[in-house]
Design a protein around this motif. Structure first.
Motif, PDB file in Angstrom:
ATOM      1  N   ARG A   1     -23.560  50.892 150.780  1.00 34.49           N
ATOM      2  CA  ARG A   1     -22.113  50.456 151.299  1.00 34.49           C
ATOM      3  C   ARG A   1     -21.133  50.921 150.289  1.00 34.49           C
ATOM      4  O   ARG A   1     -19.970  50.948 150.668  1.00 34.49           O
ATOM      5  CB  ARG A   1     -22.255  49.040 151.672  1.00 34.49           C
ATOM      6  N   SER A   2     -21.530  50.925 149.156  1.00 38.43           N
ATOM      7  CA  SER A   2     -20.273  51.213 147.957  1.00 38.43           C
ATOM      8  C   SER A   2     -19.832  52.421 148.101  1.00 38.43           C
ATOM      9  O   SER A   2     -20.706  53.488 147.977  1.00 38.43           O
ATOM     10  CB  SER A   2     -20.804  50.703 146.805  1.00 38.43           C
ATOM     11  N   HIS A   3     -18.661  53.043 147.535  1.00 36.19           N
ATOM     12  CA  HIS A   3     -18.360  54.367 147.586  1.00 36.19           C
ATOM     13  C   HIS A   3     -17.844  54.508 146.174  1.00 36.19           C
ATOM     14  O   HIS A   3     -16.962  55.678 145.975  1.00 36.19           O
ATOM     15  CB  HIS A   3     -16.903  54.611 148.293  1.00 36.19           C
ATOM     16  N   ASP A   4     -17.939  53.473 145.372  1.00 37.77           N
ATOM     17  CA  ASP A   4     -17.833  53.634 143.860  1.00 37.77           C
ATOM     18  C   ASP A   4     -18.706  54.586 143.186  1.00 37.77           C
ATOM     19  O   ASP A   4     -19.800  54.723 143.513  1.00 37.77           O
ATOM     20  CB  ASP A   4     -17.516  52.128 143.301  1.00 37.77           C
ATOM     21  N   PRO A   5     -18.293  55.212 141.976  1.00 37.56           N
ATOM     22  CA  PRO A   5     -19.161  56.084 141.351  1.00 37.56           C
ATOM     23  C   PRO A   5     -20.096  55.140 140.742  1.00 37.56           C
ATOM     24  O   PRO A   5     -20.032  53.689 140.445  1.00 37.56           O
ATOM     25  CB  PRO A   5     -18.399  56.694 140.228  1.00 37.56           C
ATOM     26  N   ILE A   6     -21.393  55.656 140.333  1.00 36.00           N
ATOM     27  CA  ILE A   6     -22.528  54.915 139.833  1.00 36.00           C
ATOM     28  C   ILE A   6     -21.983  54.435 138.506  1.00 36.00           C
ATOM     29  O   ILE A   6     -21.001  54.995 137.701  1.00 36.00           O
ATOM     30  CB  ILE A   6     -23.649  55.572 139.842  1.00 36.00           C
TER      31      ILE A   6
END
Length: 128
Positions: free
Chosen positions: A69-74
């Protein structure tokens, strides 16, 4: 026995990470002292990179069971930090801004691949 086997597995994973990231197995020495120095420096380098990675990522995701669900980079990993440090100390053909842009793009791409992987796994798993 199972606990000992499990501990051995984590030790093997640490050695593999040290071989890949800091060249633990890249030595050609004839004396114990030289071997000991190489191994000590390699393990210190891995500890330094691991500490930097842990310090760069102090927070955990709000929902660790659903990272798709997260669209942040790893988060920054040991290989990514090693690559960035190598680029800082060995002057690249790129500017610092371009290098950081590339790093962010790469980590976002890896996060998208992870999301896709988790989504596919959730579709493929039978309801139980």
């Amino acid at each position: 026995m199972v606990r000992v086997a499990g501990v051995r597995w984590s030790v093997e994973e640490c050695f593999q990470a040290a071989k890949r990231q800091v060249g633990l197995d890249h030595y050609q020495v004839r004396h114990w002292t030289s071997w000991h120095r190489h191994i000590t420096l390699a393990m210190l380098a891995l500890a330094f990179l691991t500490a930097l990675a842990a310090d760069a990522n102090p927070t955990r995701p709000a929902d660790p069971l659903h990272p798709a669900r997260s669209h942040d980079p790893i988060t920054l990993s040991v290989p990514e930090i090693r690559h960035l440090l190598a680029a800082v100390f060995v002057p690249p053909a790129f500017t610092a801004a371009r290098l950081l842009h590339w790093s962010t793009w790469r980590r976002r791409h890896q996060a998208a691949a992870r999301r896709s992987h988790y989504q596919r796994r959730s579709v493929d798993e039978p309801a139980g």
